[in-house]
Design an enzyme around this catalytic site. Structure first.
Site, short mmCIF file in Angstrom:
data_model
loop_
_atom_site.label_atom_id
_atom_site.label_comp_id
_atom_site.label_asym_id
_atom_site.label_seq_id
_atom_site.Cartn_x
_atom_site.Cartn_y
_atom_site.Cartn_z
CB SER A 109 -0.94 0.01 1.21
OG SER A 109 -1.88 -1.03 1.13
CG PHE A 289 -12.27 10.31 15.79
CD1 PHE A 289 -12.98 11.20 16.57
CD2 PHE A 289 -11.95 10.68 14.50
CE1 PHE A 289 -13.37 12.44 16.07
CE2 PHE A 289 -12.32 11.91 13.98
CZ PHE A 289 -13.04 12.79 14.77
#
Length: 519
Positions: A109, A289
């Site tokens: 990736s 988060f």
């Protein structure tokens, strides 16, 4: 056993597999005519300059994942599934991208992110640098840095943002702002001594230092921003979630400190804070988060963690304030993680959520001035088959048993991965397990702790100004060049002084002919 019985029931009901309307040939003829009319409308190309650019990246979202996600979306709507349309399916232009890295047939990736963000192919494991950089070799980095389309957009005065369900320092987002010989150097706590002594910066620090005026950064990765052993605000008792930085820096505070006087910078870590935000009063937004990657959509705490769609909605509203437009990178990053773990249900629900974000973004923008592109960095060795009947539950059994070991098998399988299970010297009997569970690991042919990427081409869906430039079979690094051309940024600014000429010439031609006749 419950899952087995549900699948069996679905297959017993196969007498009504074909919807009544599909038995009428006229249904298919009308459908084809509608598709033909849509195709003919594409003769009128949208050659506007793209004010806004949105790149949606489904990490690991190969074509088999797209198809299975389409079926899942339909079945979640209590339909058979195959006839459903993903939001990305509605995009008028589709291409294929070749995903190999410069040194890898089957890519990772990081090298792929460098391709579709920076416009050059690179070695696996490296981000934001050319193929002249060797993985782990800090001393090969200098002079090999390459810039991304996010930087090109920022240099033209556009607002820019990054939204991801992974760490904001993970491979995909990091290629937008960082230059690193190793994708895993999230903080200095993950870097070897020779790299630190060689002057290489960790990726989290580059996030703060390299492009300090990124307007929106939303995702996970809190622990890489805080000093080692700093307790996490959400999980104060869990040691694995504590800060990892060795330099003692509080990078959230450093992020605040880089903002110009008079500008409002807001840091949030809770869904409630994000959704309560008055975007008109905030200039820069950082939302982290989770300590690491965000939680899978199926497991997400709806109180504390926003969905990808919710983050995208806030990001677009923030970025739209800039009259010169924006560039937004949106990554559905945990599709990849679900596949690596052999958990197809997690992966496909992540893909459906990414598609939901695509639809939401489409409602908040217009294809007249916004070029939207949906693609993947690579595929996975994920497949589904077995001659399943129409409407078969996507996570269900094939309607046949193996003619070798006389055992049932699920439609979804992996070429390799952690789902390789031998019980008593034989393949596990899946009818004895809950194969519809969110964390069920589908059977795999070859045992590996983690399933691998696939090497085939990935789809590229495009809509908006100059979307027709994305067609055929392209090298993956072509994507940002086409997007930059559409927006008149980066290496493709030169044509922009005459960007309106094709349309203007076409409009003026009849007038010129009339004048010639009158003369």
């Amino acid at each position: 056993m419950k899952a087995f019985l549900l699948t069996l029931l679905a297959q017993l009901c196969s007498a009504s597999l074909v919807p009544e309307r599909e038995k009428d040939p006229e249904y298919w003829r009308q459908q084809a005519q509608e598709t033909l009319r849509d195709a003919l409308r594409l003769q009128h190309l949208n050659q506007n300059v793209a004010k806004n650019l949105i790149l949606f990246l489904g990490d690991g979202m190969g074509v088999s994942t797209v198809t299975a996600a389409r079926i899942l979306k339909g079945q979640l709507q209590h339909r058979k599934g195959e006839e459903s349309l993903l939001e990305m399916d509605k995009f008028p232009y589709v291409a294929l991208a070749k995903t190999y890295n410069t040194n890898a047939q089957v890519p990772d990736s990081a090298g792929t992110a460098t391709a579709y963000l920076c416009g050059v192919k690179a070695n696996e494991g490296t981000v934001g640098v050319s193929a002249g950089v060797t993985r782990d070799r800090c001393n090969t980095t200098k002079g090999q840095e390459v810039t991304s389309i996010l930087r090109w957009a920022k240099d033209e005065g556009k607002a820019v943002g990054i939204v991801t369900t992974t760490r904001v320092t993970h491979a995909t987002p990091s290629a937008a702002y960082a230059h690193s010989a190793n994708r895993d150097w999230y903080s200095d706590g993950e870097m070897p001594l020779d790299a630190l002594e060689g002057g290489c910066k960790d990726i989290a620090r580059q996030l703060v230092d390299n492009i300090p005026d990124i307007e929106v950064i939303l995702g996970g990765g809190r622990k890489y921003m805080f000093p080692k052993n700093t307790s996490d605000v959400e999980y104060p008792q869990e040691e694995r979630h504590r800060g990892t930085r060795l330099d003692g820096k509080d990078l959230v505070q450093a992020w605040h400190d880089t903002k110009p006087a008079g500008k409002v910078a807001k840091y949030v870590w809770h869904r409630r804070e994000l959704l309560a935000l008055n975007v008109s009063r905030v200039d820069f937004l950082l939302g982290l988060f989770e300590p690491g990657d965000m939680v899978y959509e199926l497991d997400r705490n709806n109180e504390t963690d926003p969905s990808l769609s919710e983050m995208v909605a806030v990001a677009i509203r923030m970025l739209q304030k800039n009259p010169r437009g924006f560039f937004l990178l949106v990554e559905g990053g945990r599709i990849d993680h679900g596949h690596h773990e052999g958990k197809a249900k997690q992966a496909l629900h992540e893909a459906v959520e990414l598609d939901r974000a695509v639809g939401l973004a489409g409602r908040l923008t217009s294809p007249r001035d916004t070029l939207s592109v949906v693609t993947a960095d690579h595929s996975h060795v994920f497949t589904f088959g077995g001659y399943t009947p129409r409407g078969n539950p996507i996570f269900g059994l094939a309607p046949m048993q193996s003619d070798v070991d006389r055992k049932p098998f699920t439609s979804i399988l992996y070429g390799n991965g952690p789902g390789y299970k031998i019980v008593g010297g034989e393949r596990e009997n899946v009818s004895a397990v809950d194969f519809a569970h969110a964390n069920y690991q589908a059977q795999a042919a070859v045992p590996l702790r983690q399933e691998t990427h696939g090497g085939e081409d990935v789809a590229v869906f495009a809509r908006g100004p100059m979307a027709h430039l994305l067609h055929g079979v392209d090298e993956q690094n072509y994507i940002p060049h086409a997007m930059a051309y559409a927006a008149c940024i980066g290496p493709n600014r030169a044509h922009c002084s005459s960007a309106a000429r094709p349309a203007a010439t076409a409009t003026l031609l009849p007038v010129l002919l009339l004048l010639l006749l009158l003369c």
